[in-house]
Design an enzyme around this catalytic site. Structure first.
Site, PDB file in Angstrom:
ATOM      1  CD  GLU A   1      12.685   6.344 -17.141  1.00 27.18           C
ATOM      2  OE1 GLU A   1      10.952   5.423 -17.282  1.00 27.18           O
ATOM      3  OE2 GLU A   1      12.849   7.558 -17.072  1.00 27.18           O
TER       4      GLU A   1
ATOM      5  CD  GLU B   1      11.628  11.349 -17.562  1.00 28.51           C
ATOM      6  OE1 GLU B   1      10.947  10.838 -16.738  1.00 28.51           O
ATOM      7  OE2 GLU B   1      10.903  10.593 -18.635  1.00 28.51           O
TER       8      GLU B   1
END
Length: 520
Positions: free
Chosen positions: A184, A313
């Site tokens: 991320e 995720e």
């Protein structure tokens, strides 16, 4: 069930599902049934690893947790983060435990004891029978440190880090195949946040150096952290265009919520279960957008290589927000309590993975224990949350190729997505075993649905098994006091009528059918 004016049950709405074992979408990668174990909250400590629990073995692994994880049949496990990895020094977790440093883990404002590190994770993965997927630190870490970790884990002895591994008790290389290039990195919450161009260049150089160390590895670049990010999908296009020929997979993340969060993520909206149960519309659009970005990057790079999607995720997450561990060990943070509607959304997400089997080749539910997870523990007990059941049914029964199901069903309105099919479906067929599986979700909160499944190229020998989870209350869940309040129950398998099988789906239900077909 609705009632007619005379008081007798009204005829339920009708739906049909047409399957053909030769009409396929793509081969189902077993790696879509993956998990994620981050040093976050109580996922590692007091989750899979708890030396103080009477339920742990001599290594500190919780035996009850390990048994439940084996039920789910995880094929790949991402580790050690997540946000945690962007400040993680992997060398902290090796060597004698008494010598390992205690550090502040800034991502979750907690204390990391490093009592569980690379060797402990690999023991866990081997015990579980799952493929390890390592994330490297591209926040505070360097590309050299990433390459050093590959040497430590994968190379035969004879050089500094491989010899250090042997000195720490592991003579033979671990052979870790899958490597995430950071986590991320577009997020302002991320240690070492970068813009897309800066990240893309660092990912390229890290992947290049890591591959020079071990040419057999597969690398995964970071996509946008969420579709709500201001840079989505420009970030994805930038990274793919620059890094395409140096990566094998492209990461995507998303968490579903009821209600869907506002842009500010601060305004609380009323529950909208009809839209929530239609979240797979969003999941499919997300996958389609990034699959298109991959095709564009492949064309721009004049590449002959294929890059696939890694949804590493995904889960439901919106109640237990706030990740401040207050500088404690194993803080009780992000411990989401799941209910029936969450389980149905998870089932539709897994339907999406099958229905996008041509492009989605890895997926990891976040996470596996305590932290937004299918399993919850305390020191002396464990229970399975509602989302455990669809994940386990898919993982154990979807194999071979995903089938393109032709579905006809009533349309009902949602505030967010407009008209949506009441029935969400995926199916699989494994030619090697002759086994088929069909997964059906009735999204309606009030209306049952009579569904006829037809195998167009000939009847199976039998519908051999069926399971169903349903209930009148979308908010019902499990707990330590009532661990089996909402589970998947075996039901009578529908009887074949030629090539047809008909069954009634209650409102708010997820149903799995297994079929056995003649083998060639």
């Amino acid at each position: 069930m609705t009632q007619s004016q005379s008081g007798s049950p009204a005829t339920p709405a009708q739906a049909s599902v047409a399957l053909h074992t030769g009409r396929t979408i793509g081969e189902i990668s077993p790696l879509i049934f993956g998990g994620f174990a981050e040093h976050m909250g109580r996922c590692i400590y007091e989750g899979i690893y708890d030396p103080e629990s009477p339920l742990s073995d001599e290594r500190g692994l919780r035996t009850d947790v390990m048994a439940a994880l084996r039920e789910t049949n995880y094929r790949i496990m991402r580790y050690p983060g997540g946000n945690f990895v962007s400040g993680y020094r992997w060398t902290d977790g090796i060597g004698p435990k008494a010598d390992r440093p205690r550090r502040r883990a800034l991502a979750w404002r907690s204390i990391e004891t490093n009592q569980f590190g690379p060797h402990e994770f690999m023991d866990f993965a081997r015990e579980l029978g799952t493929e390890p997927m390592w994330a490297v630190n591209l926040g505070t870490g360097s590309i050299q440190e990433a390459a050093d970790l590959v040497e430590y884990m994968n190379l035969p002895t004879g050089t500094l880090y491989s010899d250090l591994r042997a000195a720490n008790g592991q003579q033979e290389p671990y052979g870790v195949k899958y490597w995430c290039l950071g986590n991320e990195m577009d997020g302002p919450w991320q240690i070492g946040q970068m813009d897309a161009a800066t990240y893309a260049e660092k990912a390229v150089q890290a992947s290049k150096l890591m591959r020079w160390m071990d040419p057999s590895i597969k690398t995964i670049a970071c996509g946008s952290s969420a579709t709500s990010m201001p840079g989505y999908p420009d970030w994805d296009l930038t990274v793919l265009n620059h890094a395409y020929d140096q990566i094998d997979y492209f990461s995507m993340h998303h968490y579903a919520a009821n209600p869907y969060p506002t842009v500010s993520n601060t305004e609380r909206l009323p529950l909208d279960t009809d839209s929530y149960l239609a979240s797979s519309i969003h999941f499919a659009e997300h996958a389609d957008t990034l699959a298109a970005a991959i095709r564009v990057a492949k064309a721009k790079n004049r590449s002959k290589r294929d890059v696939h999607l890694c949804w590493d995720e995904w889960n439901v997450w919106y109640r237990a927000k706030g990740g401040d561990g207050d500088w404690s060990e194993a803080p009780h943070i992000l411990e989401e309590e799941y209910n029936l509607e969450d389980a149905l959304v998870v089932a539709t997400w897994l339907n999406t993975f099958l229905n996008k089997a041509d492009v989605v080749k890895i997926a990891c539910i976040a996470q596996i224990v305590n932290v937004i997870a299918p399993l919850m523990t305390r020191r002396d007990a464990m229970f399975r949350q509602t989302i455990f059941y669809p994940l386990t049914l898919f993982s154990n029964h979807a194999a071979g190729h995903a089938l393109a199901a032709l579905v006809r069903a009533p349309i009902h309105d949602t505030k967010r997505y407009g008209g949506v099919s009441q029935l969400d479906v995926s199916a699989s067929f494994d030619e090697a075993t002759g086994r088929g599986a069909t997964f059906l979700v009735n999204r309606s909160q009030t209306e049952p649905l009579q569904v006829t499944v037809t195998w167009e190229n000939g009847a199976p020998q039998a519908v051999t098994h069926a399971w169903q989870m349903s209930g009148p209350d979308p908010l019902a869940g499990n707990s330590f006091e009532a661990p089996d309040a909402v589970t998947a129950q075996a039901i009578a398998a529908p009887v074949l009528d030629g090539a047809h099988a008909t069954l009634l789906l209650p409102p708010l239900s997820f149903t799995t059918l297994l079929s056995q077909h003649p083998q060639p």
